[in-house]
Design a protein around this motif. Sequence first.
Motif, PDB file in Angstrom:
ATOM      1  N   ALA A 121       0.825  -1.205   0.000  1.00  0.00           N
ATOM      2  CA  ALA A 121       0.000   0.000   0.000  1.00  0.00           C
ATOM      3  C   ALA A 121       0.860   1.256   0.000  1.00  0.00           C
ATOM      4  O   ALA A 121       0.568   2.217  -0.723  1.00  0.00           O
ATOM      5  CB  ALA A 121      -0.937  -0.003   1.211  1.00  0.00           C
ATOM      6  N   VAL A 122       1.921   1.265   0.814  1.00  0.00           N
ATOM      7  CA  VAL A 122       2.826   2.421   0.822  1.00  0.00           C
ATOM      8  C   VAL A 122       3.452   2.598  -0.556  1.00  0.00           C
ATOM      9  O   VAL A 122       3.482   3.705  -1.105  1.00  0.00           O
ATOM     10  CB  VAL A 122       3.929   2.267   1.898  1.00  0.00           C
ATOM     11  CG1 VAL A 122       4.980   3.357   1.760  1.00  0.00           C
ATOM     12  CG2 VAL A 122       3.323   2.294   3.289  1.00  0.00           C
ATOM     13  N   TRP A 123       3.944   1.513  -1.128  1.00  0.00           N
ATOM     14  CA  TRP A 123       4.590   1.585  -2.444  1.00  0.00           C
ATOM     15  C   TRP A 123       3.594   2.062  -3.507  1.00  0.00           C
ATOM     16  O   TRP A 123       3.902   2.968  -4.291  1.00  0.00           O
ATOM     17  CB  TRP A 123       5.165   0.211  -2.832  1.00  0.00           C
ATOM     18  CG  TRP A 123       5.696   0.219  -4.213  1.00  0.00           C
ATOM     19  CD1 TRP A 123       6.914   0.664  -4.637  1.00  0.00           C
ATOM     20  CD2 TRP A 123       4.994  -0.196  -5.394  1.00  0.00           C
ATOM     21  NE1 TRP A 123       7.019   0.542  -6.002  1.00  0.00           N
ATOM     22  CE2 TRP A 123       5.846   0.018  -6.492  1.00  0.00           C
ATOM     23  CE3 TRP A 123       3.736  -0.731  -5.618  1.00  0.00           C
ATOM     24  CZ2 TRP A 123       5.468  -0.285  -7.796  1.00  0.00           C
ATOM     25  CZ3 TRP A 123       3.350  -1.031  -6.911  1.00  0.00           C
ATOM     26  CH2 TRP A 123       4.215  -0.808  -7.987  1.00  0.00           C
ATOM     27  N   ALA A 124       2.411   1.444  -3.552  1.00  0.00           N
ATOM     28  CA  ALA A 124       1.423   1.801  -4.578  1.00  0.00           C
ATOM     29  C   ALA A 124       0.963   3.243  -4.429  1.00  0.00           C
ATOM     30  O   ALA A 124       0.847   3.967  -5.425  1.00  0.00           O
ATOM     31  CB  ALA A 124       0.226   0.849  -4.501  1.00  0.00           C
ATOM     32  N   ALA A 125       0.712   3.670  -3.222  1.00  0.00           N
ATOM     33  CA  ALA A 125       0.250   5.045  -3.011  1.00  0.00           C
ATOM     34  C   ALA A 125       1.341   6.053  -3.340  1.00  0.00           C
ATOM     35  O   ALA A 125       1.069   7.107  -3.935  1.00  0.00           O
ATOM     36  CB  ALA A 125      -0.223   5.218  -1.573  1.00  0.00           C
ATOM     37  N   THR A 126       2.564   5.735  -2.971  1.00  0.00           N
ATOM     38  CA  THR A 126       3.689   6.617  -3.296  1.00  0.00           C
ATOM     39  C   THR A 126       3.854   6.730  -4.809  1.00  0.00           C
ATOM     40  O   THR A 126       3.973   7.833  -5.357  1.00  0.00           O
ATOM     41  CB  THR A 126       4.990   6.089  -2.655  1.00  0.00           C
ATOM     42  OG1 THR A 126       4.805   6.051  -1.239  1.00  0.00           O
ATOM     43  CG2 THR A 126       6.174   6.962  -2.985  1.00  0.00           C
ATOM     44  N   THR A 127       3.827   5.599  -5.482  1.00  0.00           N
ATOM     45  CA  THR A 127       3.975   5.576  -6.942  1.00  0.00           C
ATOM     46  C   THR A 127       2.825   6.322  -7.617  1.00  0.00           C
ATOM     47  O   THR A 127       3.048   7.131  -8.528  1.00  0.00           O
ATOM     48  CB  THR A 127       4.042   4.120  -7.433  1.00  0.00           C
ATOM     49  OG1 THR A 127       5.158   3.474  -6.799  1.00  0.00           O
ATOM     50  CG2 THR A 127       4.198   4.044  -8.937  1.00  0.00           C
ATOM     51  N   ALA A 128       1.610   6.069  -7.176  1.00  0.00           N
ATOM     52  CA  ALA A 128       0.435   6.722  -7.771  1.00  0.00           C
ATOM     53  C   ALA A 128       0.463   8.229  -7.531  1.00  0.00           C
ATOM     54  O   ALA A 128       0.134   9.017  -8.430  1.00  0.00           O
ATOM     55  CB  ALA A 128      -0.843   6.119  -7.206  1.00  0.00           C
ATOM     56  N   THR A 129       0.857   8.632  -6.339  1.00  0.00           N
ATOM     57  CA  THR A 129       0.904  10.065  -6.029  1.00  0.00           C
ATOM     58  C   THR A 129       1.977  10.760  -6.862  1.00  0.00           C
ATOM     59  O   THR A 129       1.746  11.852  -7.401  1.00  0.00           O
ATOM     60  CB  THR A 129       1.155  10.288  -4.531  1.00  0.00           C
ATOM     61  OG1 THR A 129       0.146   9.591  -3.790  1.00  0.00           O
ATOM     62  CG2 THR A 129       1.118  11.760  -4.169  1.00  0.00           C
ATOM     63  N   ARG A 130       3.126  10.127  -6.988  1.00  0.00           N
ATOM     64  CA  ARG A 130       4.178  10.701  -7.838  1.00  0.00           C
ATOM     65  C   ARG A 130       3.705  10.810  -9.289  1.00  0.00           C
ATOM     66  O   ARG A 130       3.954  11.808  -9.960  1.00  0.00           O
ATOM     67  CB  ARG A 130       5.453   9.861  -7.761  1.00  0.00           C
ATOM     68  CG  ARG A 130       6.216  10.055  -6.489  1.00  0.00           C
ATOM     69  CD  ARG A 130       7.440   9.193  -6.438  1.00  0.00           C
ATOM     70  NE  ARG A 130       8.172   9.418  -5.212  1.00  0.00           N
ATOM     71  CZ  ARG A 130       8.843   8.467  -4.560  1.00  0.00           C
ATOM     72  NH1 ARG A 130       8.913   7.242  -5.050  1.00  0.00           N
ATOM     73  NH2 ARG A 130       9.451   8.749  -3.436  1.00  0.00           N
ATOM     74  N   GLY A 131       3.038   9.773  -9.765  1.00  0.00           N
ATOM     75  CA  GLY A 131       2.506   9.786 -11.130  1.00  0.00           C
ATOM     76  C   GLY A 131       1.479  10.875 -11.339  1.00  0.00           C
ATOM     77  O   GLY A 131       1.499  11.579 -12.357  1.00  0.00           O
ATOM     78  N   ALA A 132       0.579  11.036 -10.388  1.00  0.00           N
ATOM     79  CA  ALA A 132      -0.446  12.075 -10.479  1.00  0.00           C
ATOM     80  C   ALA A 132       0.193  13.465 -10.473  1.00  0.00           C
ATOM     81  O   ALA A 132      -0.224  14.347 -11.231  1.00  0.00           O
ATOM     82  CB  ALA A 132      -1.442  11.927  -9.333  1.00  0.00           C
TER      83      ALA A 132
END
Length: 136
Positions: free
Chosen positions: A119-130
């Motif tokens: 969850a930390v990895w996915a949220a970090t990646t998604a937030t950076r992408g956004a």
Amino acid sequence: MLARAQLPVVGVVAAGGALGAAARYGAALAWPTPAGAFPWTTFGVNVLGCALIGVLMVLVTETAAPPHPLVRPFLGTGVLGGFTTFSTYALDTQRLLEDGETVRAVAYMGATAAAALAAVWAATTATRGARARRAR
């Protein structure tokens, strides 16, 4: 002795912790876990909290204009620290083991750790992408 300069940090951590713990308690009341069952509410709270920590860390550390210095202690340590409940995770595991639910306890231990990190990895990646898409 607590330095006077640390009092605002302690205050926002305490206030945020009260809010996070109240939200977690509300989730436990809304979705109670029966004895011997997989603790889905604690699992969900911890995974959601870890995802929110991933979002928060990108937003407060990867920015040109740093936020107010009390934002991270309030939201990260306070609200999300009070919301996530790895002590209840340990207690739930112990209860499952005491109830003879060894397979469920081991599955819960592994699934929680794996899902929280994912969850930390996915949220970090998604937030950076956004943020990158928004910057274009």
